[in-house]
Design a protein around this motif. Structure first.
Motif, mmCIF file in Angstrom:
data_model
loop_
_atom_site.group_PDB
_atom_site.id
_atom_site.type_symbol
_atom_site.label_atom_id
_atom_site.label_comp_id
_atom_site.label_asym_id
_atom_site.label_seq_id
_atom_site.Cartn_x
_atom_site.Cartn_y
_atom_site.Cartn_z
ATOM 1 N N ARG A 21 8.321 -2.315 -8.086
ATOM 2 C CA ARG A 21 8.301 -1.910 -9.496
ATOM 3 C C ARG A 21 6.898 -1.946 -10.094
ATOM 4 N NH1 ARG A 21 11.490 -6.459 -9.211
ATOM 5 N NH2 ARG A 21 13.344 -5.207 -9.573
ATOM 6 N N GLY A 22 5.950 -2.551 -9.408
ATOM 7 C CA GLY A 22 4.570 -2.527 -9.889
ATOM 8 C C GLY A 22 3.970 -1.129 -9.910
ATOM 9 N N VAL A 23 4.543 -0.207 -9.144
ATOM 10 C CA VAL A 23 4.039 1.169 -9.099
ATOM 11 C C VAL A 23 4.149 1.818 -10.475
ATOM 12 C CG1 VAL A 23 4.310 3.437 -8.031
ATOM 13 C CG2 VAL A 23 4.681 1.369 -6.667
ATOM 14 N N GLU A 24 5.324 1.705 -11.115
ATOM 15 C CA GLU A 24 5.532 2.310 -12.431
ATOM 16 C C GLU A 24 4.710 1.610 -13.500
ATOM 17 O OE1 GLU A 24 9.716 2.505 -10.395
ATOM 18 O OE2 GLU A 24 9.138 0.899 -11.752
ATOM 19 N N LEU A 25 4.578 0.302 -13.386
ATOM 20 C CA LEU A 25 3.770 -0.442 -14.353
ATOM 21 C C LEU A 25 2.320 0.021 -14.308
ATOM 22 C CD1 LEU A 25 5.225 -4.005 -13.789
ATOM 23 C CD2 LEU A 25 5.509 -2.595 -15.806
#
Length: 456
Positions: free
Chosen positions: A339-343
């Motif tokens: 989920r760090g990708v979208e952040l």
């Protein structure tokens, strides 16, 4: 195989683009007919394969009309953000990557993006520079992780290892909360074995802020849980007074800052957070005011070792550990999505100034709601200090009728709440997609429906 996947993803892009393009022209909540049609997705368990293109078509044609249009500009329920274009695109790419973000060796890009986002968020929210973070699903899990770190740290100071010896026979821990504590924090306390009924509840003022004059004696066995952004009023607990008292007593301060912590990026609203950066841990939602796809939350802890000790499961012979930050040591899960990708995409696309503009615009729109509804003769129950508005349309029954009819009308969506003896409609403005025109259109629907209810 590759050609088929390419065609399927191209068809997905077309359908998704159509959904996004048409979101502003549809009802915010689905009607009964669309919900009934969902039965077409069920039936007997398929015994044989289906064409993926047909599966996608069925999902879109039956499922899309039954969604709630939270990605549009007129959804004002539950402090729900929309999805920024860059974050949505990154989410698609992350799905194609299908990375397991547990360890660096499993996904170097996922691990590195978490490190980058951790540093960016610590800087954006003015938190202690050497803080560490864990990337979780939501504020409930962020509260869980922050309180787990607190439990571990306080018991370690008493000579007890909760990780090795559990809670049986452990020194007792007191938990202090405000009278307006959010249910997600109580759930986290339950999961941690600290209980809900054993907490000490401190009275609050008329905006839901913890009264410092009512704080109990604090000591080194105490966790104090404060709020940055009351879910009804948007109000902030007085951290400037609470944190020094806790620090002097050796207590731990945890901040439930699901949406309110994002006020730190605005010079106009950062003063509301005065003293919050003196706490020990912070729980933050990203699918709220950062407007990334569900699900996304962050726990930040001043001393990362407390978080790592509370959540690390040790090692095994087949798990290759690096000398750097291993993501799974800072979250309850091992295997999880990246989920760090979208952040990263959301923050990179907005930058500090874009995020500031979004926060300030939503707060201005909340005031516009309040001003218009007051001018129409209705009662705004809270001081509109951030992005939350509470409004009464008369008697409790009249207010409930307005809420129900507004939800059925479909122009916008707002939920109901109870606030210090009043039945109220809650308006939460947290979407990058909301325009002033959306606010004006929604206010017009509210006033039209409320007048009809009054006329009876």
């Amino acid at each position: 195989m590759g050609v088929l996947v390419k065609e399927l993803l191209a068809e997905t892009a077309l359908r998704a683009a159509r959904y996004i393009t048409e979101i502003g022209n549809r009802r915010v909540a689905p009607g009964c007919e669309e919900i009934v049609r969902l039965d077409a997705l069920g039936g007997a368990l398929p015994q044989n394969p289906s064409d993926p293109v047909e599966v996608l078509a069925l999902l879109d044609e039956v499922g899309s009309p039954a969604t709630v249009a939270t990605t549009g500009g007129r959804y004002f329920g539950f402090v729900t953000g929309a999805t920024l274009p860059a974050a949505l695109a990154a989410n698609w790419l992350a799905g194609a990557w299908d990375q397991n973000a547990a360890m660096q060796v499993m996904s170097p890009v996922a691990a590195r993006l978490e490190e980058i986002v951790q540093d960016w968020i610590v800087e954006l929210l003015n938190l202690p520079a050497r803080s560490g973070a864990g990337f979780v699903t939501c504020t409930t899990m962020a509260n869980f992780c922050g309180l787990a770190a607190a439990r571990s740290a306080l018991l370690q100071r008493s000579g007890w290892s909760v990780e090795e010896d559990g809670l049986f026979g452990a020194p007792p821990i007191r938990v202090v909360v405000g009278g307006e504590v959010h249910v997600s924090l109580l759930k986290a306390l339950t999961m941690l074995g600290l209980g809900r009924s054993r907490v000490i509840s401190v009275p609050v003022d008329d905006q839901g802020r913890m009264r410092t004059d009512a704080l109990p004696m604090l000591d080194e066995h105490t966790i104090v849980c404060i709020q940055a952004g009351n879910v009804n009023t948007g109000a902030f607990d007085p951290a400037k007074e609470i944190c020094p008292r806790a620090r002097d007593a050796g207590a731990w301060v945890h901040v439930d800052g699901a949406f309110g912590m994002w006020a730190a990026v605005s010079p106009l609203y950062a003063p509301l957070l005065r003293g919050m950066n003196a706490a020990d841990s912070w729980a933050i939602d990203c699918h709220k005011w950062l407007n990334v796809p569900y699900d996304s939350g962050i726990v930040v802890v001043r001393e990362p070792e407390h978080l790592r000790r509370a959540l690390s499961a040790g090692s095994a012979a087949y798990l290759k550990q690096s000398t750097g930050r291993e993501p799974w040591q800072y979250t309850p899960e091992a295997s999880r999505r990246a989920r760090g990708v979208e952040l990263w995409a959301a923050i990179r696309s907005l930058g500090r100034s874009g995020l500031q503009e979004m926060i300030e615009r939503n707060c201005s729109q909340a005031r516009l709601f309040a001003d218009c509804l007051r001018a129409a003769g209705f009662t705004v129950l809270n001081d509109v200090v951030l992005n939350q508005v509470l409004v009464s349309f008369g008697s409790p029954e009249e207010t409930r009728q307005v809420i129900a009819q507004l939800q059925a009308d479909g122009t916008c969506w707002c939920g109901g709440t109870q606030w210090q003896g009043h039945t109220a409609m809650r308006i939460s403005v947290s979407s990058w997609a909301t325009t002033d025109e959306d606010v004006e259109r929604s206010v017009a629907a509210m006033i039209r429906i409320a007048k009809a209810v009054k006329a009876g």
